[in-house]
Write a protein that holds these residues in place. Sequence first.
Motif, PDB file in Angstrom:
ATOM      1  N   THR A 412     103.163   7.163 -46.678  1.00 54.45           N
ATOM      2  CA  THR A 412     101.809   7.699 -46.786  1.00 54.45           C
ATOM      3  C   THR A 412     101.694   8.634 -47.983  1.00 54.45           C
ATOM      4  OG1 THR A 412     101.813   7.708 -44.382  1.00 54.45           O
ATOM      5  CG2 THR A 412      99.988   8.811 -45.478  1.00 54.45           C
ATOM      6  N   TRP A 413     102.598   9.591 -48.052  1.00 55.28           N
ATOM      7  CA  TRP A 413     102.496  10.597 -49.118  1.00 55.28           C
ATOM      8  C   TRP A 413     102.703   9.952 -50.474  1.00 55.28           C
ATOM      9  CZ3 TRP A 413     103.791  16.350 -48.338  1.00 55.28           C
ATOM     10  CH2 TRP A 413     103.231  16.790 -47.138  1.00 55.28           C
ATOM     11  N   THR A 414     103.667   9.016 -50.560  1.00 52.82           N
ATOM     12  CA  THR A 414     103.879   8.337 -51.842  1.00 52.82           C
ATOM     13  C   THR A 414     102.613   7.604 -52.260  1.00 52.82           C
ATOM     14  OG1 THR A 414     106.129   7.964 -51.100  1.00 52.82           O
ATOM     15  CG2 THR A 414     105.431   6.792 -53.079  1.00 52.82           C
ATOM     16  N   ALA A 415     102.023   6.882 -51.313  1.00 53.79           N
ATOM     17  CA  ALA A 415     100.829   6.106 -51.657  1.00 53.79           C
ATOM     18  C   ALA A 415      99.722   7.029 -52.149  1.00 53.79           C
ATOM     19  CB  ALA A 415     100.360   5.301 -50.454  1.00 53.79           C
ATOM     20  N   ILE A 416      99.467   8.114 -51.407  1.00 57.69           N
ATOM     21  CA  ILE A 416      98.352   8.987 -51.781  1.00 57.69           C
ATOM     22  C   ILE A 416      98.636   9.678 -53.109  1.00 57.69           C
ATOM     23  CG2 ILE A 416      97.062  11.034 -51.132  1.00 57.69           C
ATOM     24  CD1 ILE A 416      97.289  10.205 -48.256  1.00 57.69           C
ATOM     25  N   LEU A 417      99.859  10.197 -53.262  1.00 57.67           N
ATOM     26  CA  LEU A 417     100.170  10.947 -54.486  1.00 57.67           C
ATOM     27  C   LEU A 417     100.228  10.032 -55.702  1.00 57.67           C
ATOM     28  CD1 LEU A 417     102.767  13.469 -53.119  1.00 57.67           C
ATOM     29  CD2 LEU A 417     100.432  13.916 -53.834  1.00 57.67           C
ATOM     30  N   ALA A 418     100.919   8.880 -55.551  1.00 64.44           N
ATOM     31  CA  ALA A 418     101.001   7.961 -56.690  1.00 64.44           C
ATOM     32  C   ALA A 418      99.626   7.408 -57.013  1.00 64.44           C
ATOM     33  CB  ALA A 418     101.978   6.830 -56.373  1.00 64.44           C
ATOM     34  N   GLY A 419      98.845   7.119 -55.965  1.00 64.13           N
ATOM     35  CA  GLY A 419      97.485   6.633 -56.186  1.00 64.13           C
ATOM     36  C   GLY A 419      96.660   7.645 -56.956  1.00 64.13           C
ATOM     37  N   SER A 420      96.803   8.926 -56.586  1.00 60.41           N
ATOM     38  CA  SER A 420      96.057   9.965 -57.285  1.00 60.41           C
ATOM     39  C   SER A 420      96.489  10.051 -58.737  1.00 60.41           C
ATOM     40  CB  SER A 420      96.279  11.325 -56.620  1.00 60.41           C
ATOM     41  OG  SER A 420      95.921  11.254 -55.268  1.00 60.41           O
TER      42      SER A 420
END
Lengths: 536, 118
Positions: A412-420
Amino acid sequence: MNHWIIAPVVLPALLAPIIAFVMRHDISLARVASAAGTVALAAIALGLAVLAADGGVQVYNLGNWPAPFGIVLVLDRLSAMMVLLTAVLALLVLWHAIATGWDNRGRHFHALFQFQLMGICGAFLTGDAFNLFVFFEVLLIASYGLMIHSGGKVRLQAGLQYVVMNLAGSTLFLFALGTLYATTGTLNIGDLAVKVQAMDPGETALIRVAAILLLVVFAIKAALFPVHFWLPATYANAPAPVAALFAIMTKVGAYAILRIHTTVFGPGTGATEGLVSTWLYPAAIVTIALGAFGVLGARRLSSLLAFSVVGSMGTLMVAVAAFTPEATTAALYYLVHSTFAAAALFLVADLVLTRRGSDFLRAEAPTVQNGLFAALFFGGAIAMAGMPPLSGFLGKLLVMDTLRDPDTIALTWTAILAGSLLTIVGFARAGSVLFWKSTAQTDTPAPDTAEAVTEVAGPQPVGVAEAAPSIMALAILGGLAVFAGPMTRYAEGAAAELFDASAYIEAVLAEPEIPPLDEPSADGDTDAAHDAGEEH
Amino acid sequence: MEILVASSVGTLTAAGVYLILRLRAFPVILGLALLSYAVNLFLFSTGRLAIDAAPILNPYGEASYTDPLPQALVLTAIVISFGMTAVLVMFALGAYLEAGDDSIDVESPDPAEKESGA
C-alpha cells in the motif's frame, strides 16, 4: 418528516425544464436562473449538513409510504456531506462556465447542468437500491448531453464510447439488482442490510454474485482498474467545465461502494465476509499505478489531468477497501480534497488551453499572464500530487496512517508513495514545458526582455471573474488543510454512522408499522420470501 | 418453463455481448437492445415464475399470486432503456456524420496527434 431533505432533488428538477422550455432563447435569463438555483441548492445543502451534523439519521418517506414498501430518502452525515460537496463544486463550475462563455457554445447547457445536479443529489440521498439506479440514469443522461456540449468530431466519438460504456454498465446494474431482489425480496438498503445479515450461511452463492456485480457497476463509475478505460478519453475530450463537474461523478461510484458495501455487505456480514475487499484492494492498487504511469506518459495536458483523476481514485479506493471506520474517515477527507483538486486543475487548464494553440505538451510561445497561469497550475498540481501546503498531503498522510495492516502495508505505502512521486514528476515536466520552456521560445520576432509578455492579437488576458473559480477551488483546498481538524471530525462521525448500520436501519424501518396482515397465505413455497412487496 | 426463460436470457445476453464487442455503431446499438431485453426478462423472473396468478396478495385465500414488484421494475427498466437507446442512436448518428466512420473507438484517434508527431 423534514421536507427539506427532498429539496436538493426537487429544486433542480423543477428548474431544469423551466430553463429548457421558457428560457431557451435567452442565455442571460438562463444564466441568472441557473446561478440562482445553484446558490439556493448550496444554501439548502449547507442547512442539511448542519442538520445532519447534530447526529441522527433522518428519513423522508416519499408519498408517506412506510419504509420497505415505499422509496425513502435518507439524510445522514455522509449523504449531507456529498450533497454539500456537489453544490459547492457546481457553484464553481457554473461560475467558470458563465464567465468564460462555455455555456453559450452549444444549446441547453444550463438545463442539462440542473438535471445533472438533480441526478447526483438524488443518488446521494436515496435509500433504495433501485431508486439509486434511476438517479444514476438521470445523472448519466444529463452527462451525455454535457459531454458533447458544443460538439466537434473527436468529442462526439469520445461521447459515443462513453454512452456505450455506461449503457452496458446500467444493464449490469439491473442484473445485479435482479439478483439481489431474487435472493432477498427487497431493494430498500436498510431492509437489505437486515435480510443479508439474517441469511443462511449455506446459501450465499447468489448474494455473493450480487455483491460482486454491484461492485463492478460502481467500479465502472469510479473508474477502477479493469473498467477504467472510458475515463481518460471522456474527461480529456469533454468541455473543460464539464470535466471539472465530472470530478464528482467518479465520487458517485465511490459513494455507492461506501454506502452499499458497508451498510449491506459490510464487515461482520457472514454471507460476504472479506469478499469485497479481496477484489477491491488489488484493483485500487493497480489503478494508482495506471494513473501514475498515465500522468507520466501523457502527451496532452487534458489526458494528463484525466490520468491524475484515475490515480486519485485509486488512492481513494485503497482507503475504502480497508472497510474500517478509520480508513473510511481518511477516505472521506481525501474524497473531498480530490474532487476540488481535479476541478481546480481542469478549470485552470481551460484558462490556459483557450489561450494556446493546442493542448499538446510542447513548448509554444508564451501567452498572456504566463506567471499567473503557472502559479495556478502548480497550485493544482501540488494539491493533486499531495505535497505539503495544500490538503492533498494531509489526505494521503491520513490514508497511509490508517492502512497499517502488516500484511499489506508494504504494498500500500509503496503504491501510494511511488504513485505520488511519478505524479509529481509528470506534473513538473508538463508544467515546465507549458510555462517555463515557453518563455525561452525564440520564434516570436524581436523578443524583448524575459518579462515582456508578448501581446499576441489572439489571447485575451484573463479577467478576475474568469480566474476566480479556479482560485477559489485552490483556496478551498487550502481551507481543507487549515480546517483539517473539524473536517476530519465530521468525516469521523460520518464513518461511525456508516459502520454502525443499526441507527440507519432503525431510522429507515422504524416508521409506523402498517397494520399486520393476519395470516400470510399458506402456500409456503418460494413465494413466501416475497410477501413483502415494494412500491416503485 | 424455467429452462426456457433461463436459456432465452442466456442467449440474448450472449448475442448482446458479442454484438457490443464488434465496436461498430449499428451492431453495438443492436447488442445493447438485446442486452436490455435479456435484463428485462431476467428482472421479470426475479419474482419467481408463476402462471395464471394475479399480482395481488390475498392473505385470506389460498390462491397463489405473482410478485407485482418485478413487473413495476421491468416497466421502469423498459422506459429507461428505450429512452437511452434513442439517445444512443442520435449519438451514433452524430458521430458518424461528423467523423464519416462508425467505429466506436476508446482511444479517439486524434488527427492533430499524428501530424504533430510530438
